[in-house]
Design a protein around this motif. Structure first.
Motif, PDB file in Angstrom:
ATOM      1  N   LEU A   1       6.928   4.568  -9.811  1.00 27.08           N
ATOM      2  CA  LEU A   1       6.028   3.427  -9.859  1.00 27.08           C
ATOM      3  C   LEU A   1       5.138   3.391  -8.615  1.00 27.08           C
TER       4      LEU A   1
ATOM      5  N   ARG B   1      -1.412   3.573 -23.792  1.00 30.93           N
ATOM      6  CA  ARG B   1      -0.227   2.724 -23.989  1.00 30.93           C
ATOM      7  C   ARG B   1       0.611   3.122 -25.195  1.00 30.93           C
TER       8      ARG B   1
ATOM      9  N   ASP C   1       6.523   3.302 -21.942  1.00 27.31           N
ATOM     10  CA  ASP C   1       7.475   3.082 -20.849  1.00 27.31           C
ATOM     11  C   ASP C   1       7.113   3.824 -19.568  1.00 27.31           C
TER      12      ASP C   1
ATOM     13  N   PRO D   1       5.479   4.548 -15.968  1.00 29.35           N
ATOM     14  CA  PRO D   1       5.124   3.666 -14.849  1.00 29.35           C
ATOM     15  C   PRO D   1       3.620   3.435 -14.706  1.00 29.35           C
TER      16      PRO D   1
ATOM     17  N   THR E   1       1.546   3.058 -17.142  1.00 32.34           N
ATOM     18  CA  THR E   1       1.219   1.999 -18.101  1.00 32.34           C
ATOM     19  C   THR E   1       1.513   0.641 -17.479  1.00 32.34           C
ATOM     20  N   GLN E   2       2.637   0.538 -16.788  1.00 37.67           N
ATOM     21  CA  GLN E   2       2.985  -0.712 -16.109  1.00 37.67           C
ATOM     22  C   GLN E   2       1.939  -1.064 -15.047  1.00 37.67           C
TER      23      GLN E   2
ATOM     24  N   GLU F   1      -1.226  -2.251 -16.704  1.00 40.13           N
ATOM     25  CA  GLU F   1      -1.047  -3.615 -17.216  1.00 40.13           C
ATOM     26  C   GLU F   1      -1.137  -4.632 -16.083  1.00 40.13           C
ATOM     27  N   GLU F   2      -0.523  -4.324 -14.947  1.00 41.64           N
ATOM     28  CA  GLU F   2      -0.622  -5.202 -13.784  1.00 41.64           C
ATOM     29  C   GLU F   2      -2.066  -5.291 -13.295  1.00 41.64           C
TER      30      GLU F   2
END
Length: 89
Positions: free
Chosen positions: A23, A55, A60, A62, A64-65, A68-69
């Motif tokens: 991440l 996406r 799943d 990192p 993508t996370q 999104e943030e």
């Protein structure tokens, strides 16, 4: 290979190709991507388009996370500092 206008350096694409990327590494790559966007560019549509692109295949991942943030916090960058930010006497 044709350059992606959303990711002209290929940073996001390459992040998705790196196995076991963390991440923190994704955040660093995202920052490099964000700093390489043209001045005054609204990054929100670009981030949303990158999410649409990746996406579904990497829900799943990192990156993508991080996207999104970034999509939730994105704003048009403004320059701060310099002589204009100094108080006048």
């Amino acid at each position: 290979m044709e350059r992606d206008p959303l990711d002209h350096k290929g940073l996001i694409r390459e992040a998705y190709r790196i196995e076991a990327i963390t991440l923190g590494e994704c955040r660093s790559i995202f920052l490099d991507w964000a700093l390489s966007t043209p001045d005054g560019t609204d990054s929100r549509p670009m981030i949303a388009a990158l999410l649409d692109k990746y996406r579904a295949d990497f829900p799943d991942h990192p990156m993508t996370q991080v996207l999104e943030e970034g999509n939730q916090r994105a704003m048009v960058p403004r320059r701060r500092g310099g002589w204009r930010s100094r108080p006048r006497d």
